[in-house]
Write a protein that holds these residues in place. Structure first.
Motif, PDB file in Angstrom:
ATOM      1  N   GLN A  28     -36.778 -31.015  37.066  1.00 44.30           N
ATOM      2  CA  GLN A  28     -36.663 -32.283  36.338  1.00 44.30           C
ATOM      3  C   GLN A  28     -35.405 -32.310  35.470  1.00 44.30           C
ATOM      4  O   GLN A  28     -35.398 -32.849  34.360  1.00 44.30           O
ATOM      5  CB  GLN A  28     -37.920 -32.532  35.499  1.00 44.30           C
ATOM      6  N   SER A  29     -34.363 -31.689  35.981  1.00 45.52           N
ATOM      7  CA  SER A  29     -33.076 -31.677  35.292  1.00 45.52           C
ATOM      8  C   SER A  29     -32.001 -31.261  36.287  1.00 45.52           C
ATOM      9  O   SER A  29     -32.304 -30.765  37.378  1.00 45.52           O
ATOM     10  CB  SER A  29     -33.091 -30.703  34.109  1.00 45.52           C
ATOM     11  N   LEU A  30     -30.750 -31.467  35.903  1.00 50.55           N
ATOM     12  CA  LEU A  30     -29.624 -31.002  36.706  1.00 50.55           C
ATOM     13  C   LEU A  30     -28.992 -29.814  35.997  1.00 50.55           C
ATOM     14  O   LEU A  30     -28.804 -29.833  34.774  1.00 50.55           O
ATOM     15  CB  LEU A  30     -28.592 -32.118  36.894  1.00 50.55           C
ATOM     16  N   THR A  31     -28.670 -28.785  36.772  1.00 49.39           N
ATOM     17  CA  THR A  31     -28.142 -27.542  36.219  1.00 49.39           C
ATOM     18  C   THR A  31     -26.643 -27.450  36.421  1.00 49.39           C
ATOM     19  O   THR A  31     -26.138 -27.723  37.517  1.00 49.39           O
ATOM     20  CB  THR A  31     -28.815 -26.330  36.904  1.00 49.39           C
ATOM     21  N   VAL A  32     -25.940 -27.048  35.382  1.00 46.82           N
ATOM     22  CA  VAL A  32     -24.499 -26.828  35.492  1.00 46.82           C
ATOM     23  C   VAL A  32     -24.262 -25.653  36.446  1.00 46.82           C
ATOM     24  O   VAL A  32     -24.885 -24.594  36.292  1.00 46.82           O
ATOM     25  CB  VAL A  32     -23.888 -26.502  34.112  1.00 46.82           C
ATOM     26  N   PRO A  33     -23.406 -25.806  37.457  1.00 50.54           N
ATOM     27  CA  PRO A  33     -23.132 -24.690  38.375  1.00 50.54           C
ATOM     28  C   PRO A  33     -22.643 -23.454  37.616  1.00 50.54           C
ATOM     29  O   PRO A  33     -21.839 -23.562  36.684  1.00 50.54           O
ATOM     30  CB  PRO A  33     -22.027 -25.252  39.281  1.00 50.54           C
ATOM     31  N   ARG A  80     -19.757 -35.570  32.956  1.00 52.46           N
ATOM     32  CA  ARG A  80     -18.712 -36.492  33.413  1.00 52.46           C
ATOM     33  C   ARG A  80     -18.612 -36.492  34.939  1.00 52.46           C
ATOM     34  O   ARG A  80     -18.420 -37.539  35.566  1.00 52.46           O
ATOM     35  CB  ARG A  80     -17.366 -36.107  32.796  1.00 52.46           C
ATOM     36  N   ARG A  81     -18.747 -35.310  35.532  1.00 48.69           N
ATOM     37  CA  ARG A  81     -18.676 -35.203  36.994  1.00 48.69           C
ATOM     38  C   ARG A  81     -19.827 -35.961  37.646  1.00 48.69           C
ATOM     39  O   ARG A  81     -19.635 -36.694  38.625  1.00 48.69           O
ATOM     40  CB  ARG A  81     -18.712 -33.733  37.415  1.00 48.69           C
ATOM     41  N   VAL A  82     -21.027 -35.787  37.100  1.00 49.75           N
ATOM     42  CA  VAL A  82     -22.196 -36.474  37.655  1.00 49.75           C
ATOM     43  C   VAL A  82     -22.076 -37.980  37.446  1.00 49.75           C
ATOM     44  O   VAL A  82     -22.335 -38.774  38.362  1.00 49.75           O
ATOM     45  CB  VAL A  82     -23.489 -35.943  37.002  1.00 49.75           C
TER      46      VAL A  82
END
Length: 264
Positions: A28-33, A80-82
């Protein structure tokens, strides 16, 4: 009723921001690579900076939502990328689920406790706008209560009382006049023997406010009411147990000798 197509979820997977629908729903989140190089302060070891975007699961009649874990994360390079890859804006107020629950408040705690646990309390003060004073006070108490497990096997807290006092001063906290009264706000010491290897005296209860709770640990350590056990956990000392049992009296009985002593 026909279920809504999860267009946002499909797009996040297509753009490589999530490996599949299962992981997207699980995290339920996006992870920074992990291989993404970040400038300061975004490279700090804070889960708020590692998982800056919240994504709620869709329902039959409600589309998936996406938003920031904190409004100031809009300047995060990964955010910003997303944002540049999506046709919709990231909600600065997070992405609450169908029941109205969001992890944004938890993210404020993550930022404070993660940096305290890493000994980066100065960085925490420099990025205090990403959390709240209350969370920092609670993190100070956490940092004094528990110890890390580094190569030096330090067993006296993530931070020292001197460092804790510096943090409190930076936040404008006022040291309580009645030290003993504050410590009596904590629950009376009670022993436990969880593994059958001996008595353990955990510190339970809370002071009336987050600020006073932090002070209770600072003063408890400085006045000898608390001590660290072999595992690095802060517990009641024998002196502290005797003093707590005496209440506000001017004297107390030393349990080891049975003699009366003055309560300074």
């Amino acid at each position: 009723m026909t279920e809504l197509r999860d267009e946002l979820g499909e797009l996040l997977i297509e753009k490589g921001f999530a490996p599949n629908d299962f992981v997207l729903g699980l995290n339920q989140s996006l992870t920074v690579p992990y291989d993404m190089e970040l400038p300061a302060p975004w490279n700090l070891p804070s889960r708020l900076f590692r998982f800056p975007i919240e994504v709620s699961a869709p329902t039959k009649d409600r589309p998936r939502r996406i938003g920031l874990m904190h409004p100031l994360l809009a300047d995060h390079p990964f955010v910003r990328r997303v944002a540049a890859a999506l046709p919709i804006a990231l909600d600065p107020g997070g992405a609450p689920n169908e029941h109205g629950y969001s992890k944004c408040r938890t993210g404020l705690w993550w930022h404070a406790v993660d940096l305290i646990s890493e000994g980066q309390w100065r960085a925490l003060l420099d990025t205090a706008e990403f959390t709240t004073p209350g969370n920092i006070f609670n993190a100070v108490a956490y940092g004094l209560r528990y110890s890390g497990y580094d190569e030096e096997r330090k067993r006296n807290g993530h931070i020292s009382t001197a460092e804790a006092r510096t943090i409190m001063a930076e936040l404008g906290a006022t040291e309580p006049d009645q030290r003993t009264t504050l410590l009596h706000e904590l629950s009376p010491p009670m022993s436990c023997n969880p593994d059958g290897r001996g008595e353990h005296w955990p510190i339970n209860g809370r002071a009336s406010s987050a600020e006073d709770h932090a002070w209770s640990f600072i003063l408890g350590i400085e006045d000898g009411w608390f001590e660290y056990d072999r595992s690095g956990h802060l517990v009641w000392s024998k002196y502290g147990r005797d003093r707590h049992a005496a209440g506000d009296a001017g004297t107390y009985i030393e349990s080891s000798t049975g003699q009366i002593a003055l309560a300074f």
